[in-house]
Write an enzyme that holds these catalytic residues in place. Structure first.
Site, short mmCIF file in Angstrom:
data_model
loop_
_atom_site.label_atom_id
_atom_site.label_comp_id
_atom_site.label_asym_id
_atom_site.label_seq_id
_atom_site.Cartn_x
_atom_site.Cartn_y
_atom_site.Cartn_z
N ASP A 1 -16.58 5.58 -2.04
CA ASP A 1 -17.60 5.35 -1.01
C ASP A 1 -18.94 4.96 -1.64
O ASP A 1 -19.26 5.36 -2.76
CB ASP A 1 -17.76 6.63 -0.18
CG ASP A 1 -18.48 6.34 1.13
OD1 ASP A 1 -18.47 5.17 1.58
OD2 ASP A 1 -19.04 7.28 1.71
N GLY B 1 -21.59 -0.16 0.53
CA GLY B 1 -22.61 -0.76 1.41
C GLY B 1 -24.00 -0.42 0.91
O GLY B 1 -24.88 -1.29 0.83
N HIS C 1 -18.63 -4.40 -1.76
CA HIS C 1 -17.18 -4.20 -1.89
C HIS C 1 -16.64 -4.96 -3.10
O HIS C 1 -15.79 -4.47 -3.83
CB HIS C 1 -16.46 -4.64 -0.62
CG HIS C 1 -16.88 -3.87 0.60
ND1 HIS C 1 -16.89 -2.50 0.62
CD2 HIS C 1 -17.36 -4.27 1.81
CE1 HIS C 1 -17.33 -2.09 1.80
NE2 HIS C 1 -17.63 -3.14 2.55
N TRP D 1 -11.85 -0.12 11.08
CA TRP D 1 -11.79 -1.30 11.94
C TRP D 1 -12.98 -1.36 12.90
O TRP D 1 -13.21 -2.38 13.55
CB TRP D 1 -10.48 -1.32 12.75
CG TRP D 1 -9.24 -1.36 11.91
CD1 TRP D 1 -8.49 -0.28 11.53
CD2 TRP D 1 -8.61 -2.51 11.33
NE1 TRP D 1 -7.43 -0.68 10.75
CE2 TRP D 1 -7.47 -2.06 10.61
CE3 TRP D 1 -8.88 -3.88 11.34
CZ2 TRP D 1 -6.62 -2.92 9.91
CZ3 TRP D 1 -8.02 -4.73 10.65
CH2 TRP D 1 -6.92 -4.25 9.94
N LEU E 1 1.29 5.09 -14.97
CA LEU E 1 0.44 5.58 -13.88
C LEU E 1 0.99 5.04 -12.57
O LEU E 1 1.28 3.85 -12.46
CB LEU E 1 -0.99 5.05 -14.07
CG LEU E 1 -1.95 5.28 -12.90
CD1 LEU E 1 -2.33 6.75 -12.80
CD2 LEU E 1 -3.20 4.43 -13.03
N ARG F 1 -17.54 14.88 2.78
CA ARG F 1 -16.52 15.01 3.83
C ARG F 1 -15.26 14.29 3.39
O ARG F 1 -15.27 13.51 2.42
CB ARG F 1 -17.03 14.48 5.16
CG ARG F 1 -17.52 13.05 5.12
CD ARG F 1 -17.94 12.54 6.50
NE ARG F 1 -18.63 11.27 6.37
CZ ARG F 1 -19.96 11.13 6.40
NH1 ARG F 1 -20.74 12.19 6.56
NH2 ARG F 1 -20.52 9.95 6.26
C1 IPE Z 1 -14.01 6.39 3.82
O1 IPE Z 1 -15.31 5.97 3.75
C2 IPE Z 1 -13.08 5.21 3.79
C3 IPE Z 1 -12.92 4.53 2.53
C4 IPE Z 1 -13.54 4.81 1.42
C5 IPE Z 1 -11.96 3.48 2.51
P1 IPE Z 1 -16.20 5.72 5.06
O2 IPE Z 1 -17.49 5.22 4.55
O3 IPE Z 1 -15.46 4.87 6.01
O4 IPE Z 1 -16.33 7.18 5.65
P2 IPE Z 1 -17.39 7.73 6.72
O5 IPE Z 1 -17.35 6.81 7.88
O6 IPE Z 1 -18.70 7.70 6.03
O7 IPE Z 1 -16.91 9.12 7.00
C1 IPE Z 2 -16.63 2.40 1.05
O1 IPE Z 2 -17.92 1.95 1.01
C2 IPE Z 2 -15.67 1.25 1.10
C3 IPE Z 2 -14.96 1.14 2.37
C4 IPE Z 2 -15.14 1.87 3.43
C5 IPE Z 2 -13.96 0.10 2.43
P1 IPE Z 2 -18.77 1.84 2.34
O2 IPE Z 2 -18.64 0.45 2.85
O3 IPE Z 2 -18.41 2.91 3.30
O4 IPE Z 2 -20.23 2.07 1.76
P2 IPE Z 2 -21.38 2.90 2.45
O5 IPE Z 2 -20.83 4.29 2.69
O6 IPE Z 2 -21.71 2.19 3.70
O7 IPE Z 2 -22.46 2.87 1.42
MG MG Z 3 -19.07 4.83 3.55
#
Ligand code: IPE
Ligand code: IPE
Ligand code: MG
Length: 546
Positions: A314, A317, A331, A363, A425, A488
């Site tokens: 995570d 973004g 990404h 999604w 792995l 979380r």
């Molecule tokens: C969890 O991250 C999903 C992935 C890393 C693929 P999110 O960024 O979607 O989770 P929330 O929405 O913050 O809980």
């Molecule tokens: C996790 O990074 C990657 C995916 C959910 C695919 P995020 O896109 O959720 O990044 P943040 O949490 O918005 O920084």
């Molecule tokens: Mg995220």
């Protein structure tokens, strides 16, 4: 042993009125060959050779012959999976396992443990299920079927339908569902191949042959008799690759593999088939790419290296936002973190690494961002483009295929197949994955089996339930890491991570490299896992105070 089992199985399946007599004739000939120590039929000669070379116990053979004979004469109608398992285990399991255990014990110093017995049992299940599917039509003509009847009923398939040999949508659905079950059992069976390198080649070959049969059945190829339809070239390739690997491995281990002292050593039988050009063995995997800064994995962790690490990657973004870039750039930057972490896992000897690539909830994001994530995942899963798959990495994936682009599914499936032989792995990519969706889908399938009478409610246990999950062979998570500073689980692996140690890192995913993984593993190694029991210190105190 396999060949011999196969012959008996074919004789009892043959659907001829004289099946029982033919089995008797075979058994008499087998007994004579065993007494003489050689024989004319290639399969009987091979078994005689194995029995005399390794002095294998033959005491259970008569009982097994008798069961095959009974099977040919009067196979029962199964009213549940429990009955089905019990019947086939009694038929083919004890003899094979006892002999294999003796052979391995004597020859290689390997002892089969409970986990291996389970792998063998799983393979036996898969073998019998494939056989049942293959013989559906032929069996139906004899007025019987080698599947639990409620399973047929649940799919609305009747014996009369089967006799016509027509591929109705109901039959197609039945075969597909049971093929998924059989593939799952073969996944479980694969564990045995980790025990001994010389055994591994033969075992994997048996598994591959079963998978070929399954694919042919899924494509609607013959459902009666013979091994036609699996593609002769494919079969030959699997067989000869297997034979080559087995020969090389046995030769490499030749020094330790001596028959028991004093046993007569007959000359090996001549090859059973003409020699064909040997296919080239697969390229050996490359070593992991070293860390850019020269970092080396921590030493001295011993058995505290987790067996299964799962990561919520995570912060992509926010990484992009910090740089004034659009989110998709974050990404893309995450891909190199992923690669480095995979190398770090290989270097540390972590057997399972599972990564959250796209959640069922993701999604909700703007279509353009989801599309970019899917595109990157497709690129990352493509073994021709992604360098980690030139390493000792096996890909699995987990999630719901619905809604995923065909190109991505193809890349995932094809890399899963191409890397299936790797053992360094196991990298499981969770794509369109949601823990609740996984558990709900499992519950739906299980409910179907219970309603159909195939599973009794009292048989529903945690291990049985786990067999219905997307990837039944995925072990429990030991260490779950989330980057990006949030604390979380976001619907990631709730079943498998029930007792995982959690480590939250503030680092945004694109900024992580393998050293971050190693630090998390060191944190993990210092923790005490109690699984609801008492910790070391408490247990010690208890002992001292008594
Ligand atoms: C969890 O991250 C999903 C992935 C890393 C693929 P999110 O960024 O979607 O989770 P929330 O929405 O913050 O809980
Ligand atoms: C996790 O990074 C990657 C995916 C959910 C695919 P995020 O896109 O959720 O990044 P943040 O949490 O918005 O920084
Ligand atoms: Mg995220």
């Amino acid at each position: 042993m396999y060949g011999h089992g196969r012959v008996l199985d074919d004789l009892s399946d043959s659907g001829r009125a004289d099946a029982a007599e033919r089995i008797d004739a075979w058994v008499r000939a087998m007994e004579e060959d065993l007494a003489r120590g050689t024989g004319t039929d290639p399969v009987r000669r091979a078994l005689t050779h194995a029995v005399t070379t390794w002095d294998l116990p033959t005491g259970q053979l008569p009982a097994s012959f008798a069961t095959y004979r009974r099977d040919a004469a009067e196979r029962p109608g199964f009213t549940s999976w429990e009955q089905w398992h019990a019947y086939w285990h009694a038929l083919s399991f004890p003899v094979g396992v006892t002999r294999l255990a003796t052979l391995l014990g004597e020859a290689t110093g390997t002892r089969l443990g409970p986990r291996d017995a389970e792998a063998l049992r799983r393979w036996t299940d898969a073998f019998n299920l494939v056989d049942a599917l293959r013989d559906l039509r032929q069996d139906a003509h004899l007025g019987r079927v080698a599947l639990p009847l409620p399973v047929l009923a649940a799919h609305g398939v009747t014996l009369a339908d089967l006799r016509t040999g027509r591929r109705t949508p109901q039959l197609h659905a039945l075969v597909r569902e049971l093929a998924v079950t059989a593939h799952g059992w073969l996944d479980d069976a694969d564990g045995l191949a980790d025990r001994h390198p010389a055994l591994a080649a033969s075992w994997r070959t048996l598994i591959r042959l079963q998978r070929l049969q399954l694919r042919a059945l899924e494509r609607g190829r013959p459902r009666s008799g013979g091994r036609r339809g699996t593609g002769r070239l494919r079969r030959a390739l699997v067989l000869h690759t297997g034979r080559l690997h087995a020969a090389l491995n046995w030769r490499r281990l030749g020094a330790v593999l001596t028959p028991p002292q004093g046993a007569p050593v007959p000359a090996p039988p001549p090859p059973l088939t003409p020699v064909v050009p040997r296919p080239r063995p697969a390229e050996p995997p490359l070593p992991p790419r070293p860390h850019a800064g020269g970092a080396r994995p921590p030493a001295g962790l011993g058995d505290r290296v987790p067996r299964h690490v799962a990561i919520i990657m995570d912060g992509n973004g926010r990484w992009a936002a910090e740089r004034g870039l659009p989110r998709p750039r974050g990404h893309a930057a995450g891909q190199s973190a992923l690669r480095d972490v995979v190398y770090g896992a290989l270097e540390l000897g972590i057997p399972h690494l599972t990564l959250y690539g796209l959640s069922t909830e993701n999604w909700k994001r703007p279509a353009a961002e989801v599309e970019e994530i899917l595109r990157l995942l497709g690129e990352g899963a493509d073994a021709d483009r992604e360098e980690v798959f030139a390493r000792d990495v096996r890909l699995w994936w987990s999630g719901l295929p619905e809604g995923l682009p065909a190109g991505l599914l193809d890349a995932l499936e094809s890399t899963v197949r191409r890397t299936a032989h790797r053992r360094g792995l196991t990298l499981t990519l969770c794509v369109n994955y949601g823990g609740r969706a996984e558990i709900t889908a499992a519950a739906r399938k299980l409910a179907g089996d219970v309603a159909g009478g195939g599973v009794h409610p009292s048989a529903v246990t945690a291990p049985l339930f786990a067999r219905y999950l997307h990837r039944p062979a995925l072990p429990d998570v030991d260490l779950l890491i989330r980057t990006g500073g949030d604390h979380r689980l976001s619907n990631f692996l709730p079943w498998q991570a029930a007792y995982a140690e959690l480590v939250f890192l503030d680092t945004l995913w694109p900024d992580l490299d393998r050293t971050g993984l190693w630090r998390a593993v060191e944190t993990y190694a210092r923790r005490e896992r109690r699984f609801g029991g008492l910790g070391e210190a408490a247990a010690q105190g208890r002992i001292e105070s008594t």
